[in-house]
Design a protein around this motif. Structure first.
Motif, PDB file in Angstrom:
ATOM      1  N   LEU A  41       0.592  -1.350  -0.122  1.00 21.60           N
ATOM      2  CA  LEU A  41       0.315   0.236  -0.024  1.00 21.60           C
ATOM      3  C   LEU A  41       0.857   1.167   0.050  1.00 21.60           C
ATOM      4  O   LEU A  41      -0.027   2.226  -0.386  1.00 21.60           O
ATOM      5  N   ALA A  42       1.768   1.543   0.776  1.00 26.01           N
ATOM      6  CA  ALA A  42       3.023   2.366   0.239  1.00 26.01           C
ATOM      7  C   ALA A  42       3.418   2.523  -0.939  1.00 26.01           C
ATOM      8  O   ALA A  42       3.527   3.895  -0.863  1.00 26.01           O
ATOM      9  N   ILE A  43       4.368   1.331  -1.044  1.00 29.19           N
ATOM     10  CA  ILE A  43       4.364   1.568  -3.197  1.00 29.19           C
ATOM     11  C   ILE A  43       2.961   2.014  -3.496  1.00 29.19           C
ATOM     12  O   ILE A  43       3.807   3.555  -3.926  1.00 29.19           O
ATOM     13  N   ILE A  44       2.073   1.896  -3.178  1.00 34.77           N
ATOM     14  CA  ILE A  44       0.668   2.492  -4.003  1.00 34.77           C
ATOM     15  C   ILE A  44       0.672   4.049  -3.882  1.00 34.77           C
ATOM     16  O   ILE A  44       0.479   4.439  -4.921  1.00 34.77           O
ATOM     17  N   GLN A  45       0.840   4.290  -2.903  1.00 38.92           N
ATOM     18  CA  GLN A  45       0.928   5.611  -2.182  1.00 38.92           C
ATOM     19  C   GLN A  45       1.532   6.203  -3.112  1.00 38.92           C
ATOM     20  O   GLN A  45       1.577   7.595  -3.250  1.00 38.92           O
ATOM     21  N   THR A  46       2.958   6.358  -2.951  1.00 42.49           N
ATOM     22  CA  THR A  46       3.883   6.896  -2.963  1.00 42.49           C
ATOM     23  C   THR A  46       3.737   6.956  -5.230  1.00 42.49           C
ATOM     24  O   THR A  46       3.344   8.445  -5.582  1.00 42.49           O
ATOM     25  N   ILE A  47       3.490   6.088  -5.574  1.00 47.16           N
ATOM     26  CA  ILE A  47       3.141   6.405  -6.921  1.00 47.16           C
ATOM     27  C   ILE A  47       2.350   7.619  -7.095  1.00 47.16           C
ATOM     28  O   ILE A  47       2.071   8.052  -7.875  1.00 47.16           O
ATOM     29  N   VAL A  48       0.906   7.289  -6.657  1.00 47.46           N
ATOM     30  CA  VAL A  48      -0.543   7.805  -6.527  1.00 47.46           C
ATOM     31  C   VAL A  48       0.464   9.780  -6.222  1.00 47.46           C
ATOM     32  O   VAL A  48      -0.297  10.171  -7.050  1.00 47.46           O
ATOM     33  N   TRP A  49       1.085   9.838  -4.945  1.00 47.23           N
ATOM     34  CA  TRP A  49       1.837  11.283  -5.142  1.00 47.23           C
ATOM     35  C   TRP A  49       2.644  11.600  -5.908  1.00 47.23           C
ATOM     36  O   TRP A  49       2.162  12.937  -6.110  1.00 47.23           O
ATOM     37  N   THR A  50       2.620  10.604  -6.545  1.00 43.26           N
ATOM     38  CA  THR A  50       3.938  11.292  -7.420  1.00 43.26           C
ATOM     39  C   THR A  50       3.046  11.808  -8.489  1.00 43.26           C
ATOM     40  O   THR A  50       2.967  12.719  -9.102  1.00 43.26           O
ATOM     41  N   ILE A  51       2.247  10.664  -9.187  1.00 43.98           N
ATOM     42  CA  ILE A  51       0.961  11.067 -10.321  1.00 43.98           C
ATOM     43  C   ILE A  51       0.271  12.231 -10.171  1.00 43.98           C
ATOM     44  O   ILE A  51       0.455  13.129 -10.756  1.00 43.98           O
ATOM     45  N   GLY A  52      -0.363  12.516  -8.488  1.00 38.46           N
ATOM     46  CA  GLY A  52      -1.379  13.304  -8.224  1.00 38.46           C
ATOM     47  C   GLY A  52       0.178  15.190  -8.187  1.00 38.46           C
ATOM     48  O   GLY A  52      -0.373  16.306  -8.740  1.00 38.46           O
ATOM     49  N   MET A  53       1.182  15.229  -7.990  1.00 37.66           N
ATOM     50  CA  MET A  53       1.596  16.142  -7.950  1.00 37.66           C
ATOM     51  C   MET A  53       2.021  16.181  -9.506  1.00 37.66           C
ATOM     52  O   MET A  53       2.868  17.609  -9.634  1.00 37.66           O
ATOM     53  N   ALA A  54       2.033  15.497  -9.921  1.00 39.89           N
ATOM     54  CA  ALA A  54       2.769  15.564 -11.567  1.00 39.89           C
ATOM     55  C   ALA A  54       1.813  16.574 -12.392  1.00 39.89           C
ATOM     56  O   ALA A  54       2.077  17.244 -12.669  1.00 39.89           O
ATOM     57  N   PHE A  55       0.535  16.477 -12.147  1.00 35.39           N
ATOM     58  CA  PHE A  55      -0.436  16.846 -12.465  1.00 35.39           C
ATOM     59  C   PHE A  55      -0.671  18.413 -12.173  1.00 35.39           C
ATOM     60  O   PHE A  55      -0.250  19.361 -13.082  1.00 35.39           O
ATOM     61  N   MET A  56      -0.342  17.917 -10.637  1.00 39.14           N
ATOM     62  CA  MET A  56      -1.099  19.533  -9.935  1.00 39.14           C
ATOM     63  C   MET A  56       0.428  20.005 -10.484  1.00 39.14           C
ATOM     64  O   MET A  56       0.320  22.098 -10.481  1.00 39.14           O
ATOM     65  N   SER A  57       1.154  19.981 -10.390  1.00 36.98           N
ATOM     66  CA  SER A  57       2.533  21.067  -9.938  1.00 36.98           C
ATOM     67  C   SER A  57       3.100  21.374 -11.634  1.00 36.98           C
ATOM     68  O   SER A  57       3.510  23.004 -11.335  1.00 36.98           O
ATOM     69  N   THR A  58       3.007  20.407 -12.743  1.00 33.07           N
ATOM     70  CA  THR A  58       3.486  21.139 -13.920  1.00 33.07           C
ATOM     71  C   THR A  58       2.085  21.808 -14.488  1.00 33.07           C
ATOM     72  O   THR A  58       2.339  22.475 -14.954  1.00 33.07           O
ATOM     73  N   SER A  59       1.002  21.403 -13.533  1.00 31.59           N
ATOM     74  CA  SER A  59      -0.122  22.759 -14.617  1.00 31.59           C
ATOM     75  C   SER A  59       0.426  23.957 -13.643  1.00 31.59           C
ATOM     76  O   SER A  59       0.394  24.959 -14.572  1.00 31.59           O
ATOM     77  N   MET A  60       0.718  23.829 -12.390  1.00 33.11           N
ATOM     78  CA  MET A  60       1.197  25.228 -11.967  1.00 33.11           C
ATOM     79  C   MET A  60       1.849  26.137 -12.212  1.00 33.11           C
ATOM     80  O   MET A  60       1.815  27.166 -12.822  1.00 33.11           O
ATOM     81  N   HIS A  61       3.331  25.935 -12.769  1.00 30.19           N
ATOM     82  CA  HIS A  61       4.448  25.914 -13.357  1.00 30.19           C
ATOM     83  C   HIS A  61       4.298  26.559 -14.508  1.00 30.19           C
ATOM     84  O   HIS A  61       4.813  28.018 -15.373  1.00 30.19           O
ATOM     85  N   PHE A  62       3.197  25.893 -15.731  1.00 35.55           N
ATOM     86  CA  PHE A  62       3.324  25.950 -16.968  1.00 35.55           C
ATOM     87  C   PHE A  62       1.957  27.389 -17.214  1.00 35.55           C
ATOM     88  O   PHE A  62       2.000  28.423 -17.913  1.00 35.55           O
ATOM     89  N   ALA A  63       0.791  27.295 -15.990  1.00 31.61           N
ATOM     90  CA  ALA A  63       0.109  28.418 -15.986  1.00 31.61           C
ATOM     91  C   ALA A  63       0.750  29.972 -14.898  1.00 31.61           C
ATOM     92  O   ALA A  63       0.248  30.991 -15.607  1.00 31.61           O
TER      93      ALA A  63
END
Length: 550
Positions: A410-432
């Motif tokens: 579950l911790a491995i899954i959590q890390t993957i989920v966190w990385t994907i979520g941040m890829a969406f959010m932080s990348t869009s923040m940088h472009f905006a």
């Protein structure tokens, strides 16, 4: 040599766990506020029950950037000192508990004012935004409580040194004390502005406040705060991760030197957050930008040390070729995988930091949501993923439990989920941010301009990322609760790495605390004395907060 079988004393474990309980409660509340923020910015959601957007923004910033990080770091530092420098004495432990309760009371006071809508001033609390006096008093208590805890750590460390004259101090203990010295020196700035400026102003004892001085004192604290977030993560990278993977620490001396350099180059650099502000001579801004870039040196030292440790381990397992060692790393172990993902994400985070600190490039992204995206790569990804990785072994060690294979998965899954979520959010923040989207505004304040229309897809991407990240928060809370209360009883190792046999001997000059704190004091005086005197002498009429002291 440290006995790897030594457990943290049960009484010390309770102290550390108390800090972690507050930290993970802050994660849930602050994360919920963050999710609601991203939904509002998407333009598809309206806040219920009269909740204000800036109220949420303040809750998110204060609870995650200040409360979560401070409580987790101090809990980890106490556990590290107990493990490597011996069980805390009753007097030190009592002092630490006093520090904890002062911090907790301050946190509760500050959070209450925010939730009541009396302190929607963001975590930077810039004047002329004004909060209820209890907000500032609570902040002061958090700082004072952390000082009390810091003095307890220093006393314990001093006792070890007195009992072991001439010996090199345990690396984790050394790093813990260095981290708290950075924190104590840095928080002098925020304590000064809160006690001397904001509290009298909020009570109405003075009519005005010197905004430039308040912002300067905040950023004297605000930039080293980043390294207070990072140094506990670096402790895990340098000392814990090599043990987790079955390798050795590349160099004890290099690890200590990097922490010294982080201390020296993280505090006298606050002006690089104020490059667009008038009232500060450009020459002094330039000096602090140069000092800011110096922190690249210990950052590269850390990267070299970590990947050297990884390569040494891989070679010992028969790896060949340039990157053959990469396949030998324990990718199925969440204690390694979560911090390693944090390390990787620190590469683009560091690149963004160089842009933030640059004179010309800063003009492009200043006060845009790019800066928010940068913070989410550093503290919300690099630091938090490492903190989660620490929790996966430290919480069961302190509670006398073991992490099951199911929880590890579950911790491995959590890390993957966190990385994907941040890829969406932080990348869009940088472009905006590159398109000019403002840093702190809600969707409703954008207006109907063509430029604002360009930002909308990125705001929707942020909402998607924020939703995925909230799932990640729920997952890590499930793991934390399991490890604290429900996991099977057993023995979990507190992994402390050993230094590689071929490493150079650690020179004792690195243990000369008076020398390095003295150098830090000189750098601070050089960077701030003349600009500060100039601000006070040329303060606008009515800015009494400091001028009346002259």
């Amino acid at each position: 040599m440290l006995n790897s079988n030594v457990k943290v004393d049960k009484k010390d474990a309770k102290l550390a766990m108390a800090h972690f309980y507050v930290a993970f409660i802050a994660l849930f509340l602050g994360g919920t506020a963050g999710l609601l923020q991203t939904l509002v910015r998407s333009g598809k959601f309206t806040l219920p029950a009269g909740i204000g957007y800036y109220q949420l923004l303040t809750v998110h910033g204060v609870l995650l950037a200040l409360v979560l990080t401070t409580f987790f770091a101090i809990g980890f530092l106490f556990a590290s000192l107990s493990k490597t420098a011996g069980t805390l004495s009753p007097k030190v432990r009592l002092t630490a508990w006093i520090g904890f309760w002062v911090m907790t009371i301050g946190t509760a006071s500050t959070a209450t004012t925010i939730l009541l809508g009396e302190a929607s001033v963001l975590y930077t609390f810039y004047a002329p935004l004004q909060a209820h006096p209890v907000f500032y008093i609570g902040l002061a208590l958090v700082v004072v409580g952390s000082w009390i805890s810091g003095f307890a750590m220093f006393a314990h460390f001093g006792k070890w040194k007195k009992a072991n004259p001439g010996k090199v101090t345990p690396l984790l203990s050394y790093m813990s004390v260095m981290t708290m010295i950075l924190w104590l020196v840095a928080t002098l700035g925020v304590a000064a502005t809160v006690l001397i400026q904001f509290i009298p102003w909020s009570f109405g004892w003075v009519d005005t406040i010197d905004v430039l001085i308040s912002r300067t004192l905040f950023w004297y604290f605000g930039h080293p705060l980043v390294y207070f977030w990072l140094l506990p993560a670096y402790m895990a990278w340098y000392v814990v991760i090599p043990k987790v993977i079955g390798g050795k620490i590349f160099s004890d001396a290099l690890a200590r030197l990097s922490f010294i350099l982080f201390l020296l180059f993280s505090i006298p650099v606050g002006f690089h957050h104020q490059l667009t502000e008038p009232g500060i001579d450009p020459n002094w801004k330039y000096l602090q930008v140069v000092l800011t870039f110096m922190v690249v040196i210990p950052s590269l030292m850390t990267a070299f040390s970590m990947f050297a440790s990884f390569e040494m381990y891989g070679r010992s397992k028969g790896a060949t070729g340039l990157f053959g060692w990469f396949r030998k790393l324990p990718w199925g172990d969440a204690r390694f995988f979560a911090p390693f993902m944090g390390m990787l994400i620190f590469i683009p985070a560091g690149a963004g930091g160089i842009i933030n600190a640059s004179h010309q490039l800063n003009q492009v992204i200043h006060n845009t949501i790019w800066v928010t995206g940068h913070f989410h790569l550093t503290v919300a990804t690099t630091v938090l993923l490492t903190f989660f990785g620490i929790a996966y072994w430290l919480i069961p060690h302190l509670t006398g439990r073991v992490m099951t294979k199911a929880m590890n998965k579950l911790a491995i899954i959590q890390t993957i989920v966190w990385t994907i979520g941040m890829a969406f959010m932080s990348t869009s923040m940088h472009f905006a941010g590159l398109l000019g989207a403002p840093r702190r505004s809600a969707f409703s304040t954008y207006g109907g301009s063509a430029q604002a229309a360009e930002w909308i897809p990125y705001q929707i991407a942020q909402a998607i990322g924020g939703s995925i990240l909230f799932i990640g928060i729920i997952l890590v809370l499930v793991i934390f609760v399991n490890l604290a209360f429900f996991a099977p009883k057993g023995e979990t190792e507190f992994p402390v790495g050993e230094v590689a046999e071929e490493a150079e001997k650690t020179p004792m000059i690195l243990e000369n605390w008076k020398l390095w704190v003295g150098v830090l004091a000189v750098l601070i005086l050089i960077a701030y004395t003349i600009p500060f005197v100039d601000m006070i002498q040329n303060a606008p009429p009515g800015a009494k907060s400091f001028k009346h002291l002259l």
